[in-house]
Write an enzyme that holds these catalytic residues in place. Structure first.
Site, PDB file in Angstrom:
ATOM      1  N   GLY A   1       0.872  -1.154  -0.249  1.00 53.16           N
ATOM      2  CA  GLY A   1       0.148   0.066  -0.174  1.00 53.16           C
ATOM      3  C   GLY A   1       0.846   1.176   0.055  1.00 53.16           C
ATOM      4  O   GLY A   1       2.211   1.030   0.446  1.00 53.16           O
ATOM      5  N   CYS A   2       0.438   2.255  -0.520  1.00 52.92           N
ATOM      6  CA  CYS A   2       1.383   3.587  -0.404  1.00 52.92           C
ATOM      7  C   CYS A   2       1.729   3.828   1.019  1.00 52.92           C
ATOM      8  O   CYS A   2       2.718   4.373   1.236  1.00 52.92           O
ATOM      9  CB  CYS A   2       0.290   4.743  -0.777  1.00 52.92           C
ATOM     10  SG  CYS A   2       1.505   6.372  -0.817  1.00 52.92           S
ATOM     11  N   GLN A   3       0.812   3.502   2.042  1.00 55.36           N
ATOM     12  CA  GLN A   3       1.327   4.050   3.725  1.00 55.36           C
ATOM     13  C   GLN A   3       1.486   2.583   4.363  1.00 55.36           C
ATOM     14  O   GLN A   3       2.408   2.718   5.044  1.00 55.36           O
ATOM     15  CB  GLN A   3       0.089   4.790   3.990  1.00 55.36           C
ATOM     16  CG  GLN A   3      -0.229   5.975   3.052  1.00 55.36           C
ATOM     17  CD  GLN A   3      -0.714   7.470   4.074  1.00 55.36           C
ATOM     18  OE1 GLN A   3      -0.755   7.238   5.196  1.00 55.36           O
ATOM     19  NE2 GLN A   3      -0.880   8.262   3.306  1.00 55.36           N
ATOM     20  N   SER A   4       0.524   1.858   4.631  1.00 61.81           N
ATOM     21  CA  SER A   4       0.746   0.751   5.568  1.00 61.81           C
ATOM     22  C   SER A   4       1.024  -0.441   4.755  1.00 61.81           C
ATOM     23  O   SER A   4       0.740  -0.684   3.545  1.00 61.81           O
ATOM     24  CB  SER A   4      -0.366   0.526   6.478  1.00 61.81           C
ATOM     25  OG  SER A   4      -1.644   0.635   5.826  1.00 61.81           O
TER      26      SER A   4
ATOM     27  N   SER B   1      -5.203   3.436   0.390  1.00 63.08           N
ATOM     28  CA  SER B   1      -3.980   3.232   0.076  1.00 63.08           C
ATOM     29  C   SER B   1      -3.297   2.622   1.081  1.00 63.08           C
ATOM     30  O   SER B   1      -2.208   2.761   1.695  1.00 63.08           O
ATOM     31  CB  SER B   1      -3.031   4.341  -0.390  1.00 63.08           C
ATOM     32  OG  SER B   1      -3.154   5.373   0.571  1.00 63.08           O
TER      33      SER B   1
END
Lengths: 140, 415
Positions: free
Chosen positions: A50-53, A118
């Site tokens: 994911g972009c974040q986690s 994301s």
């Protein structure tokens, strides 16, 4: 227990919370209590970006049932991951493939599945179903 | 320093200013919106929204094309917007102002067209460690295509560029330098005047990415002697999808077009095309007319408040929030430059930024989490991401207090 029965069980659990904080605290607790994935299963091929986690997901077929284990580096994402594992694990490949997972909407957490979050969750569900499909084809 | 509990002093009437921004009175998740993400995109005042809406209601026609009245009137209005931007940046000529989609496209334009004209195998391009991906990737691509070499100005632990290292990187091979004015992640205000002087002493032109700067500080491209300066309209309280590239006439004239098509030509035959003069040479296709006009309105609005007043007030927000955040034990601010704008990145020991952002969102507080398109900065500090709060002049001390309480609650929930 069928997928639908498990989903109903979760909907009932979440119905007890009247405010968002209780709901999120429960989600965080679920995240904390989900067993950690072994480090040897936290490899890049198990990583769903994911972009974040980050989310790691591992699956295996045991006695005709798909067993999922998964983990995330963010605790709220991990709580959502725990719910998915609870619903989909230990079911036949067909049941996983056909699952609609509309309990997420009913417990008011749909925004965690929107593509903009994301957080890797949407991709994880897709991968869970793809794995089930692969096991189904392997059997036939 | 203002004592806690007191209202921050300002020559601006913040309460009245907030009424100019319709979105600020809305609710998110049942809570009054606290918008601390202006470094991502700033909110729009009513004058900007009205100018965009009025364009489509009463003025819509294509620019630079028609003989009819509407087309002529909107061409005049659009070119007036260009002049407003020229004056705001103190550029020498209106045709040194190129309308683009945003800072990203502006940098891509320069990397592509400047690269095509001036960069050859073995040449060097210098950027810095604290660049946004938008000011890294276009140069990386030029380097790949041309066989040029990318050099990086390092930063210290506080998040300040090391100018002595920059001096060592400069050589006769350096063809262009590209650095940001203000870091979107760290809030560092870079000493661009000194950086430009160093580049010029080496006879190297320089591009300044001003995406984070134009909403906080006055920019005079002539006194800075910047060769290229770019920014996005939406971070300056203007519409999304419009931005600006300022370039010195001599470079823009020599550089080939970036994209070609309608509007960029003088004559076309199948054998040869003669391109239009500046600025149209770089503005292929129908432009974002409403965007350009809206951006000019945003600039007028900001100038009415005064960028010096804005900077002074935002600085007091920055100081107050920094003091309050530092009271939280497990919290570490990333980026402690002496000269900072109203952007604070931080991490909380043992917690994922995404989780903190999710809880704050439930409280109606909009922050940014993640790597902020600056992965090399994350690598520098050995972290995955940060929570970033960024303030504009419409934010208040009360909002910071509510945010701090929300953050403490989030930490308690997540621990």
């Amino acid at each position: 227990m069928s997928i639908e029965e498990k989903e109903n069980e979760i909907i009932e659990e979440f119905a007890m919370f009247d405010d968002w904080a209780d709901k999120y605290e429960y989600l965080i607790d679920l995240g904390k209590s989900l067993p950690k994935l072994d480090d040897n299963n936290k490899t890049d091929d198990k990583l769903i970006k994911g972009c974040q986690s980050k989310v790691w997901m591992h699956s295996e077929l045991i006695d005709g049932k798909v067993i999922y284990t998964a983990d995330s580096d963010a605790i709220i994402t991990k709580g959502m991951v725990a719910l998915m594992v609870r619903v989909l694990s230990n079911q036949s490949p067909d049941e996983v493939i056909d699952s609609k997972l509309d309990f997420v909407e009913k417990i008011g957490l749909t925004k965690h599945l929107s593509p903009t979050r994301s957080n890797g969750l949407l991709s994880m569900i897709k991968q869970m179903k793809l794995d089930a499909l692969a096991y189904k084809q392997l059997k036939s | 320093m203002t004592a806690p509990g007191a209202t921050l002093k300002s020559s601006l009437d913040i309460k009245k200013i907030r009424e100019d921004f319709p979105i600020l009175s809305s609710e998110v998740n049942g809570k009054p919106l606290i918008y601390f993400d202006s470094a991502s995109t700033a909110q729009k005042p009513k004058v900007v929204i009205d100018s965009v809406s009025n364009f489509y209601k009463y003025q819509n026609a294509n620019v630079h094309r028609g003989v009819h009245t509407l087309s002529q009137e909107i061409t005049v209005a659009y070119e007036k917007a260009r002049v407003t931007i020229q004056h705001h940046l103190n550029a020498a000529h209106p045709h040194e102002i190129i309308f683009t989609k945003g800072a990203t496209e502006s940098i891509n334009l320069v990397a592509h067209s400047f690269g095509k004209k001036y960069i050859q195998e073995g040449d060097e391009i210098i950027i810095s460690e604290m660049e946004h991906h938008s000011n890294i990737l276009p140069w990386q691509q030029v380097c790949e295509e041309k066989g040029a070499i990318l050099k990086v100005i390092p930063m210290n632990e506080a998040g300040e560029l090391m100018l002595d290292e920059f001096e060592k990187l400069l050589s006769p091979k350096t063809k262009i330098v590209a650095v940001n004015h203000i870091s979107n992640t760290l809030g560092t205000i870079n000493p661009i005047k000194a950086i430009i002087e160093l580049a010029h002493r080496n006879h190297t032109p320089i591009l300044i990415d001003g995406a984070q700067a134009v909403s906080h500080t006055l920019v005079d491209v002539q006194s800075l002697d910047a060769d290229f300066y770019c920014f996005s309209g939406h971070k300056l309280f203007g519409p999304t999808g419009v931005g600006v590239l300022y370039g010195k006439e001599k470079y823009l004239n020599e550089m080939p077009p970036y994209q070609v098509g309608g509007g960029t030509i003088k004559t076309v035959t199948f054998k040869k095309t003669e391109y239009a003069d500046l600025p149209l040479k770089f503005e292929a296709g129908t432009p974002h007319i409403a965007g350009g006009i809206g951006l000019a309105e945003a600039i007028k609005y900001v100038n009415l408040l005064g960028l010096e007043n804005i900077a002074a007030y935002e600085n007091s927000l920055l100081e107050y929030a920094t003091i309050e955040l530092n009271k939280i034990e497990e919290l570490r601010i990333i980026g402690n430059a002496k000269n900072k704008t109203s952007v604070i990145s931080f991490v909380v020991e043992g917690l994922h930024p995404f989780d903190i952002g999710t809880i704050l969102d439930q409280l109606g507080i909009a922050v940014r989490t993640g790597h902020h398109c600056t992965q090399p900065i994350m690598q520098h500090y050995g972290i995955q991401g940060t929570v970033r709060v960024s303030f504009a002049f419409y934010n208040t001390k009360d909002e910071i207090d509510t945010f701090i309480k929300g953050l403490e609650r989030a930490i308690k929930m997540l621990k």
